[in-house]
Design a protein around this motif. Structure first.
Motif, short mmCIF file in Angstrom:
data_model
loop_
_atom_site.label_atom_id
_atom_site.label_comp_id
_atom_site.label_asym_id
_atom_site.label_seq_id
_atom_site.Cartn_x
_atom_site.Cartn_y
_atom_site.Cartn_z
N ASP A 264 0.79 -1.18 -0.22
CA ASP A 264 -0.05 0.02 0.02
C ASP A 264 0.92 1.30 0.16
N ILE A 265 2.11 0.99 0.84
CA ILE A 265 2.91 2.32 0.68
C ILE A 265 3.34 2.73 -0.71
N LEU A 266 3.96 1.43 -1.49
CA LEU A 266 4.03 2.17 -2.79
C LEU A 266 3.15 2.60 -3.89
N GLU A 267 1.95 2.07 -3.59
CA GLU A 267 0.90 2.60 -4.22
C GLU A 267 0.25 3.92 -3.99
N HIS A 268 0.54 4.07 -2.38
CA HIS A 268 0.05 5.60 -2.10
C HIS A 268 1.24 6.60 -2.48
N MET A 269 2.23 6.07 -2.67
CA MET A 269 3.51 7.24 -3.09
C MET A 269 3.19 7.39 -4.35
N CYS A 270 2.72 6.75 -5.21
CA CYS A 270 2.44 7.10 -6.63
C CYS A 270 1.48 8.22 -7.01
N GLU A 271 0.77 8.49 -5.66
CA GLU A 271 -0.14 9.45 -6.06
C GLU A 271 0.36 10.77 -6.14
N TYR A 272 1.68 10.87 -5.74
CA TYR A 272 2.35 12.37 -5.80
C TYR A 272 3.56 12.39 -7.06
N GLU A 273 3.02 13.19 -7.98
CA GLU A 273 3.80 13.51 -9.10
C GLU A 273 5.49 13.20 -9.05
N ASP A 274 5.89 14.00 -7.95
CA ASP A 274 7.41 14.02 -7.94
C ASP A 274 7.98 12.72 -7.26
N TRP A 275 6.93 11.95 -6.51
CA TRP A 275 7.52 10.63 -6.11
C TRP A 275 7.14 9.62 -6.94
N LEU A 276 6.50 9.73 -7.95
CA LEU A 276 6.23 8.76 -8.81
C LEU A 276 7.19 8.33 -9.79
N VAL A 277 8.28 9.25 -10.25
CA VAL A 277 9.51 9.37 -10.63
C VAL A 277 10.41 8.41 -9.92
N VAL A 278 10.55 8.66 -8.60
CA VAL A 278 11.45 8.25 -7.66
C VAL A 278 11.04 6.69 -7.57
N VAL A 279 9.74 6.41 -7.53
CA VAL A 279 9.21 4.86 -7.04
C VAL A 279 9.69 4.24 -8.36
N GLY A 280 9.48 4.80 -9.53
CA GLY A 280 9.42 4.08 -10.82
C GLY A 280 10.96 3.79 -11.06
N ALA A 281 12.02 4.60 -10.65
CA ALA A 281 13.40 4.26 -10.58
C ALA A 281 13.98 3.41 -9.75
N VAL A 282 13.27 3.31 -8.61
CA VAL A 282 13.78 2.25 -7.54
C VAL A 282 13.39 0.97 -7.96
N LEU A 283 12.02 0.82 -8.63
CA LEU A 283 11.72 -0.34 -9.15
C LEU A 283 12.03 -0.88 -10.58
N GLN A 284 13.33 -0.22 -11.17
CA GLN A 284 13.71 -0.43 -12.36
C GLN A 284 15.15 -1.11 -12.13
N PRO A 285 15.42 -2.63 -12.58
CA PRO A 285 14.57 -3.28 -12.90
C PRO A 285 13.61 -3.90 -11.73
N VAL A 286 12.90 -4.94 -12.09
CA VAL A 286 11.94 -5.34 -11.14
C VAL A 286 12.72 -5.90 -9.74
N PRO A 287 12.62 -5.27 -8.70
CA PRO A 287 13.62 -5.66 -7.56
C PRO A 287 12.87 -6.77 -6.57
N LEU A 288 11.46 -7.14 -6.82
CA LEU A 288 10.73 -7.94 -5.96
C LEU A 288 11.05 -9.59 -6.34
N CYS A 289 10.87 -10.27 -5.28
CA CYS A 289 11.09 -11.57 -5.78
C CYS A 289 9.97 -12.24 -6.45
N ALA A 290 10.12 -13.37 -6.84
CA ALA A 290 8.91 -14.09 -7.59
C ALA A 290 7.60 -14.25 -6.60
N GLY A 291 8.15 -14.69 -5.44
CA GLY A 291 7.15 -15.08 -4.22
C GLY A 291 6.01 -13.84 -4.07
N ALA A 292 6.58 -12.52 -4.20
CA ALA A 292 5.81 -11.39 -3.90
C ALA A 292 4.93 -11.20 -5.33
#
Length: 585
Positions: A264-292
């Motif tokens: 939910d934290i990641l989803e809520h952060m994307c509601e803000y334009e300046d944070w959306l770019v930051v979250v996208g950069a952190v998630l590139q490439p996909v940092p989550l494991c297959a289980g998640a």
């Protein structure tokens, strides 16, 4: 005292009975401080009132800190300790001193109080009372690592009873003030356990959303540049710790409720334009494991995040779903993780196709409408086919570009693409338009027409399109659009001129996306004038693919010195260039 005015023996703070400034009998403006001791008094003279006052407040500060430390750490009665703790907090908050020890000493006393009897049964209750009493101090001072660890322990042991208002300021300070978050393990732990404690309440979801809102602030842009990456790192680490060793295939259980708040934290952060770019950069490439990603509840939240990235008009946002090597398998891009043919993201097929098509559309409509991008995605052709069969316009457009730009080879593959386009009404319309464009292209590229052509100042993109539809321009080698109103949109028409060697775009609105397009489709280009255009390093670096380029004008553009050095190295045959009024000049 010795003849030099220095004390021969140090004075202990415990022997000072009274300290006060003398101002009654001071006609000569001698700024004095009197210290009363059991066997007399000592008179100290300062050069000015400021120095005297600093002496006075420093002595008072030290005396009180020694008294509070001895009293709070040796008194057994809890109600007395809490009363004195409040007195210490009030004293600390009102002192005029500005020094590091003013911050460190009271927090160390607070740490010692919380460290006592940690293994006792009533430690949680005691820690809760101490933290509540020290709330004003925690709101104004930065908590050190040991204190963060104790506060995190309180959140873990009593999540519903933890004094959340008192812990909110130190948590936000950890997020906003830590430049190197990797070196603050106790701080990261405090943030994580605090968010878990928030979500454990009955109104946990609204509390988590409010926490993100307050951390960002009420401005359009968050004033703390480290807050977003630090918060995203905490959320990703929590998800990874929970799902790293999860069973395959995934089975949802109650333990997931404790970790869904971080998605939910990641989803809520994307509601803000300046944070959306930051979250996208952190998630590139996909940092989550297959289980998640195989958890449907986590995948649902990630789908909303990807949807926000795909529909954002900024390149820095939607380009995060497709790294430079978009088709690599490990670590994957989001275009690979959400691929409908073999998805890592546990979403229904219909939602996957919609999200994947939206991500593709965001890329195609901005700066990635390039042959190299489609070539890198050629291995995911089955995904294009599946999404196109749902009548998604982005996938259908991409398949048309596969045919138009001859990205794919092989008659069987081309027939498969044509059959897919014929499978929907929208695909049939796109394919019909493609066939008409191909017929017009053959007529346009046939021999004939002028070799040189210049459009009037009032010309627009529509005029360029109309000109190319007028007749054969297969011999056109020199085209001047200088001082016209053309934009990057006309690049889709310019790349149809096979013999073009000279292109003048002086003082137009031709931008980076147009430069990238002509750099890939006009390899014969020898002279290019981009003087006074809004192009930047992003588009200029693409010119390195024009091996035949001899003359280049980048006067008054956003060219940097670093980009120009790269361009010179990649274009050794470049004979003339104009870089005046740029950073590289």
């Amino acid at each position: 005292m010795n003849p030099f005015g220095l004390l021969e023996h140090p004075l202990s703070y415990s022997c000072m009975q009274e300290v006060y400034c003398i101002s009654r009998w001071d006609p000569a403006r001698k700024y004095c401080l009197r210290i009363v001791m059991p066997h007399g008094s000592l008179l100290l003279q300062a050069n000015d009132a400021y120095t005297r006052d600093q002496w006075y407040h420093s002595i008072i500060w030290r005396r009180n800190m020694i008294r509070y430390k001895n009293f709070l750490t040796k008194t057994v009665r809890k109600e007395v300790v809490l009363k004195e703790l409040k007195n210490m907090v009030d004293f600390v908050m009102t002192t005029p001193l500005q020094d590091e020890s003013v911050t460190r000493a009271p927090l160390q006393i607070l740490t010692d109080l919380l460290s006592e009897n940690k293994e006792s049964e009533d430690w949680e209750e005691w820690a809760e009372m101490v933290t509540s009493a020290a709330a004003p101090l925690l709101a104004e001072r930065c908590a050190a690592g040991d204190l963060c660890a104790l506060l995190a322990r309180l959140c873990r042991r009593r999540p519903r009873a933890a004094p959340l208002p008192a812990l909110a300021p130190p948590v936000r300070r950890v997020l906003t003030r830590n430049v190197d978050f990797a070196r603050a393990p106790n701080g990261r732990r405090l943030v994580r356990d605090y968010i878990s404690a928030l979500s454990a309440h009955n109104s946990g979801s609204s509390l988590v959303r409010r926490f993100v809102e307050v951390t960002h602030g009420n401005r359009a842009t968050c004033p703390y540049p480290r807050a977003a990456p630090n918060l995203a790192a905490v959320a990703l680490a929590a998800l990874d710790d929970h799902y790293r060793d999860s069973a395959t295939p995934h089975v949802c259980d109650e333990s997931e409720e404790e970790v869904l708040c971080f998605a939910d934290i990641l989803e809520h952060m994307c509601e803000y334009e300046d944070w959306l770019v930051v979250v996208g950069a952190v998630l590139q490439p996909v940092p989550l494991c297959a289980g998640a990603m195989s958890c449907p509840r986590v995948a649902k939240r990630l789908g909303k995040l990807l949807n926000a990235l795909a529909h954002d008009p900024r390149c820095a946002a939607h380009a995060c779903v497709a790294p430079a090597r978009a088709a690599r398998l490990c670590p994957p891009s989001w275009l690979r993780a959400a691929a409908p043919s073999d998805p890592l993201l546990a979403l229904p097929n219909e939602e996957l196709c919609q999200i994947w098509g939206d991500m593709l559309g965001g890329l195609l409509n901005c700066c990635c409408k390039r042959k190299s991008f489609l070539q890198s995605m050629s291995k995911q052709l089955p995904d294009f086919v599946l999404v196109a069969l749902t009548a998604h316009p982005a996938a259908i457009e991409a398949l048309c570009l596969f045919l138009e730009w001859e990205v794919t080879t092989g008659e069987q593959t081309q027939l498969e693409i044509i059959a897919t386009l014929q499978g929907t009404e929208l695909g049939q319309k796109y394919y019909k338009d493609l066939c008409e464009r191909q017929q017009n292209l053959q007529r346009l590229q046939s021999e004939g027409g002028p070799r040189r052509l210049a459009l009037p100042v009032r010309a627009t993109d529509a005029d360029v399109a109309e000109l190319l539809d007028a007749g054969a321009l297969g011999n056109l080698e020199c085209l001047s659009l200088a001082f016209t109103s053309v934009t990057s949109a006309c690049a889709h028409h310019l790349i149809k001129l096979p013999s073009l060697r000279y292109l003048n775009l002086w003082a137009t609105k031709f931008g980076d996306s147009g430069v990238q397009l002509i750099a890939e489709h006009l390899p014969k280009l020898q002279v290019l004038n981009l003087c006074e255009t809004p192009v930047s390093d992003k588009g200029i670096e693409a010119l390195s693919g024009l091996s035949n380029l001899r003359r280049l004008n980048l006067n008054s553009t956003k060219l940097s010195a670093e980009a120009f050095e790269v361009l010179r190295q990649r274009l050794p045959h470049l004979q003339e260039y104009d870089i005046r009024y740029t950073e590289a000049w």
